[in-house]
Scaffold this motif. Structure first.
Motif, PDB file in Angstrom:
ATOM      1  N   SER A 211       0.838  -1.205   0.000  1.00 20.53           N
ATOM      2  CA  SER A 211       0.000   0.000   0.000  1.00 20.53           C
ATOM      3  C   SER A 211       0.868   1.248   0.000  1.00 20.53           C
ATOM      4  O   SER A 211       2.072   1.188   0.282  1.00 20.53           O
ATOM      5  CB  SER A 211      -0.914   0.025   1.233  1.00 20.53           C
ATOM      6  N   LEU A 212       0.248   2.385  -0.314  1.00 10.82           N
ATOM      7  CA  LEU A 212       0.932   3.660  -0.208  1.00 10.82           C
ATOM      8  C   LEU A 212       1.161   3.967   1.268  1.00 10.82           C
ATOM      9  O   LEU A 212       0.288   3.716   2.105  1.00 10.82           O
ATOM     10  CB  LEU A 212       0.106   4.782  -0.837  1.00 10.82           C
ATOM     11  N   MET A 213       2.320   4.506   1.602  1.00 22.89           N
ATOM     12  CA  MET A 213       2.620   4.840   2.988  1.00 22.89           C
ATOM     13  C   MET A 213       3.422   6.133   3.014  1.00 22.89           C
ATOM     14  O   MET A 213       4.197   6.414   2.091  1.00 22.89           O
ATOM     15  CB  MET A 213       3.417   3.716   3.662  1.00 22.89           C
ATOM     16  N   ASN A 214       3.267   6.916   4.070  1.00 20.83           N
ATOM     17  CA  ASN A 214       4.128   8.085   4.221  1.00 20.83           C
ATOM     18  C   ASN A 214       5.349   7.703   5.054  1.00 20.83           C
ATOM     19  O   ASN A 214       5.447   6.582   5.569  1.00 20.83           O
ATOM     20  CB  ASN A 214       3.372   9.272   4.822  1.00 20.83           C
ATOM     21  N   VAL A 215       6.276   8.630   5.192  1.00 20.82           N
ATOM     22  CA  VAL A 215       7.526   8.325   5.890  1.00 20.82           C
ATOM     23  C   VAL A 215       7.274   7.931   7.338  1.00 20.82           C
ATOM     24  O   VAL A 215       7.913   7.006   7.864  1.00 20.82           O
ATOM     25  CB  VAL A 215       8.480   9.538   5.806  1.00 20.82           C
ATOM     26  N   LYS A 216       6.330   8.612   8.000  1.00 23.16           N
ATOM     27  CA  LYS A 216       6.038   8.294   9.398  1.00 23.16           C
ATOM     28  C   LYS A 216       5.539   6.862   9.541  1.00 23.16           C
ATOM     29  O   LYS A 216       5.960   6.127  10.450  1.00 23.16           O
ATOM     30  CB  LYS A 216       5.008   9.273   9.953  1.00 23.16           C
ATOM     31  N   GLU A 217       4.654   6.454   8.634  1.00 24.24           N
ATOM     32  CA  GLU A 217       4.120   5.088   8.687  1.00 24.24           C
ATOM     33  C   GLU A 217       5.219   4.060   8.412  1.00 24.24           C
ATOM     34  O   GLU A 217       5.274   3.003   9.059  1.00 24.24           O
ATOM     35  CB  GLU A 217       2.983   4.943   7.671  1.00 24.24           C
ATOM     36  N   LEU A 218       6.095   4.373   7.450  1.00 26.03           N
ATOM     37  CA  LEU A 218       7.214   3.467   7.175  1.00 26.03           C
ATOM     38  C   LEU A 218       8.132   3.357   8.381  1.00 26.03           C
ATOM     39  O   LEU A 218       8.572   2.259   8.749  1.00 26.03           O
ATOM     40  CB  LEU A 218       8.000   3.966   5.963  1.00 26.03           C
ATOM     41  N   ALA A 219       8.407   4.484   9.017  1.00 24.50           N
ATOM     42  CA  ALA A 219       9.289   4.493  10.182  1.00 24.50           C
ATOM     43  C   ALA A 219       8.712   3.650  11.316  1.00 24.50           C
ATOM     44  O   ALA A 219       9.440   2.888  11.973  1.00 24.50           O
ATOM     45  CB  ALA A 219       9.511   5.929  10.640  1.00 24.50           C
TER      46      ALA A 219
ATOM     47  N   SER B 275       6.616   1.144  11.028  1.00 22.02           N
ATOM     48  CA  SER B 275       6.644  -0.269  10.640  1.00 22.02           C
ATOM     49  C   SER B 275       8.036  -0.869  10.758  1.00 22.02           C
ATOM     50  O   SER B 275       8.194  -2.047  11.079  1.00 22.02           O
ATOM     51  CB  SER B 275       6.135  -0.431   9.203  1.00 22.02           C
ATOM     52  N   LEU B 276       9.052  -0.037  10.525  1.00 25.12           N
ATOM     53  CA  LEU B 276      10.430  -0.528  10.542  1.00 25.12           C
ATOM     54  C   LEU B 276      11.117  -0.333  11.882  1.00 25.12           C
ATOM     55  O   LEU B 276      12.225  -0.853  12.097  1.00 25.12           O
ATOM     56  CB  LEU B 276      11.239   0.192   9.454  1.00 25.12           C
ATOM     57  N   GLY B 277      10.504   0.427  12.787  1.00 25.65           N
ATOM     58  CA  GLY B 277      11.121   0.701  14.074  1.00 25.65           C
ATOM     59  C   GLY B 277      12.324   1.615  13.963  1.00 25.65           C
ATOM     60  O   GLY B 277      13.282   1.486  14.732  1.00 25.65           O
ATOM     61  N   LEU B 278      12.271   2.552  13.001  1.00 23.19           N
ATOM     62  CA  LEU B 278      13.374   3.489  12.778  1.00 23.19           C
ATOM     63  C   LEU B 278      12.870   4.918  12.887  1.00 23.19           C
ATOM     64  O   LEU B 278      11.660   5.165  12.893  1.00 23.19           O
ATOM     65  CB  LEU B 278      13.991   3.275  11.382  1.00 23.19           C
ATOM     66  N   SER B 279      13.779   5.860  12.972  1.00 23.25           N
ATOM     67  CA  SER B 279      13.374   7.266  13.010  1.00 23.25           C
ATOM     68  C   SER B 279      12.952   7.727  11.625  1.00 23.25           C
ATOM     69  O   SER B 279      13.375   7.180  10.603  1.00 23.25           O
ATOM     70  CB  SER B 279      14.536   8.132  13.508  1.00 23.25           C
ATOM     71  N   SER B 280      12.109   8.769  11.583  1.00 20.52           N
ATOM     72  CA  SER B 280      11.665   9.321  10.304  1.00 20.52           C
ATOM     73  C   SER B 280      12.830   9.866   9.492  1.00 20.52           C
ATOM     74  O   SER B 280      12.844   9.774   8.259  1.00 20.52           O
ATOM     75  CB  SER B 280      10.628  10.428  10.535  1.00 20.52           C
ATOM     76  N   ALA B 281      13.835  10.439  10.185  1.00 19.69           N
ATOM     77  CA  ALA B 281      14.999  10.988   9.476  1.00 19.69           C
ATOM     78  C   ALA B 281      15.760   9.892   8.730  1.00 19.69           C
ATOM     79  O   ALA B 281      16.175  10.088   7.578  1.00 19.69           O
ATOM     80  CB  ALA B 281      15.917  11.703  10.459  1.00 19.69           C
TER      81      ALA B 281
ATOM     82  N   THR C 103      13.653   8.701   5.767  1.00 23.02           N
ATOM     83  CA  THR C 103      13.689   9.706   4.703  1.00 23.02           C
ATOM     84  C   THR C 103      14.934   9.541   3.851  1.00 23.02           C
ATOM     85  O   THR C 103      14.890   9.633   2.616  1.00 23.02           O
ATOM     86  CB  THR C 103      13.636  11.129   5.290  1.00 23.02           C
ATOM     87  N   MET C 104      16.074   9.300   4.497  1.00 23.59           N
ATOM     88  CA  MET C 104      17.326   9.100   3.768  1.00 23.59           C
ATOM     89  C   MET C 104      17.227   7.888   2.847  1.00 23.59           C
ATOM     90  O   MET C 104      17.639   7.934   1.687  1.00 23.59           O
ATOM     91  CB  MET C 104      18.480   8.939   4.763  1.00 23.59           C
ATOM     92  N   HIS C 105      16.658   6.798   3.346  1.00 20.24           N
ATOM     93  CA  HIS C 105      16.522   5.586   2.532  1.00 20.24           C
ATOM     94  C   HIS C 105      15.553   5.810   1.370  1.00 20.24           C
ATOM     95  O   HIS C 105      15.808   5.348   0.247  1.00 20.24           O
ATOM     96  CB  HIS C 105      16.042   4.426   3.399  1.00 20.24           C
ATOM     97  N   VAL C 106      14.456   6.505   1.626  1.00 20.27           N
ATOM     98  CA  VAL C 106      13.481   6.778   0.569  1.00 20.27           C
ATOM     99  C   VAL C 106      14.112   7.610  -0.545  1.00 20.27           C
ATOM    100  O   VAL C 106      13.878   7.378  -1.735  1.00 20.27           O
ATOM    101  CB  VAL C 106      12.233   7.486   1.139  1.00 20.27           C
ATOM    102  N   ARG C 107      14.937   8.574  -0.183  1.00 16.95           N
ATOM    103  CA  ARG C 107      15.591   9.412  -1.195  1.00 16.95           C
ATOM    104  C   ARG C 107      16.523   8.598  -2.087  1.00 16.95           C
ATOM    105  O   ARG C 107      16.604   8.829  -3.298  1.00 16.95           O
ATOM    106  CB  ARG C 107      16.360  10.544  -0.520  1.00 16.95           C
ATOM    107  N   LYS C 108      17.211   7.624  -1.502  1.00 15.50           N
ATOM    108  CA  LYS C 108      18.073   6.757  -2.310  1.00 15.50           C
ATOM    109  C   LYS C 108      17.240   5.925  -3.279  1.00 15.50           C
ATOM    110  O   LYS C 108      17.631   5.717  -4.439  1.00 15.50           O
ATOM    111  CB  LYS C 108      18.907   5.838  -1.406  1.00 15.50           C
ATOM    112  N   LEU C 109      16.088   5.460  -2.826  1.00 19.16           N
ATOM    113  CA  LEU C 109      15.201   4.699  -3.697  1.00 19.16           C
ATOM    114  C   LEU C 109      14.610   5.584  -4.793  1.00 19.16           C
ATOM    115  O   LEU C 109      14.409   5.141  -5.927  1.00 19.16           O
ATOM    116  CB  LEU C 109      14.084   4.053  -2.876  1.00 19.16           C
TER     117      LEU C 109
END
Length: 306
Positions: A32-40, A42-48, A51-57
């Motif tokens: 599904s579509l997710m924003n950075v907060k939702e991804l963070a 789900s992954l147990g990571l910080s939004s920052a 965000t860095m990983h999303v930018r690389k993708l």
């Protein structure tokens, strides 16, 4: 579909895939579509960090973002930009196909018609002024590493080095492309069309004009909040049609574009009557994320009757 190979230009793609976190993000976005907060969360990571990983993708062309209305508000949502990736390894030494390759700087266009917002720059400075199409005639534009316009086209003459006995089988054109928004805007779709020797070979919708982070090869003097990088796109025209990153654009094949001439004419632009008139940014050597000009490769085989 992304159609990659062992060219160094594809390193950002392979780097993006070489991370358990980024692979997890891809798997989550497949659902599904997710924003950075939702991804963070789900992954147990910080939004920052996310965000860095999303930018690389995003840089690799695997993920894109857009503004979506959700739960009474507008949210920046992440989604998959592609469905698959294929990797073409170098041809075996015994294979019959050979290749001619020509690199064409982005400033070496032979004809144009552009409309603001527009501009052109070398790795050292702007050529003329912003939003004045007259400077697209400035001789110094031959050294340009980037150009952009709101609508219109640029056209290039590409030398044909095929001999009479060499039969073309496929033609590939690789370039770094993005939209052209006032300022920058990751969600700024633009229908970019391509033509070769007068034949319309297809259209690709650029998702946006990327500039939230600096391009890998942006010159030091280049401002932060302007076009920074695009997506590497590979057009392939073969016997059964024309493709971009492996996705079919049209049924125009290699036999329909008249390659038996001393040069080929390649036009790239945004038409005034397109659904998304979002402009075009073309990145060449010294700008963007890939540090190379437009690359034309024609694959051929020797004709037994040559």
């Amino acid at each position: 579909m992304i159609h990659a190979n062992t060219d160094e230009a594809w390193l950002p793609l392979y780097e993006a895939l070489a991370s358990p976190v980024r692979l997890s993000i891809i798997n989550l976005l497949a659902g599904s579509l997710m924003n950075v907060k939702e991804l963070a969360e789900s992954l147990g990571l910080s939004s920052a960090i996310v965000t860095m990983h999303v930018r690389k993708l995003e840089k690799a062309g695997l993920v894109q973002t857009k503004m979506v209305r959700k739960q009474g508000g507008t949210h920046k949502m992440c989604m998959l930009a592609e469905r698959s990736v294929s990797i073409e390894l170098p041809a075996h030494a015994g294979d019959s196909l050979k290749v001619h390759e020509v690199s064409v700087p982005v400033g070496h266009y032979t004809q144009f018609e552009v409309f603001p917002t527009c501009g052109i720059a070398t790795t050292e400075k702007m050529v003329g002024q912003f939003d004045d199409p007259r400077f697209f005639l400035e001789p110094e534009r031959m050294n340009a590493g980037i150009l952009w316009f709101g609508k219109g086209y640029v056209e290039y003459k590409v030398p044909n080095y095929l001999l009479a006995k060499q039969r073309p089988v496929a033609l590939e054109i690789a370039m770094e492309l993005g939209s052209e928004a006032p300022g920058v805007n990751d969600n700024w779709p633009s229908d970019i069309s391509f033509a070769l020797n007068g034949a319309e070979i297809g259209m690709w919708t650029s998702p946006g004009d990327y500039g939230e982070v600096r391009g890998r090869f942006s010159p030091v003097w280049w401002h932060d909040r302007v076009n920074q990088y695009g997506l590497l796109k590979v057009i392939r025209i073969q016997e059964d049609g024309s493709y971009i990153d492996g996705q079919r654009m049209s049924g125009v094949g290699i036999g329909d574009i008249g390659l038996a001439r001393n040069h080929w004419t390649f036009r790239i632009g945004v038409k005034e009557d397109a659904v998304h008139v979002g402009g075009l940014t073309l990145y060449g050597k010294g700008f963007g994320n890939y540090n190379h000009d437009m690359v034309f490769r024609v694959f051929y085989e020797d004709s037994p009757n040559g």
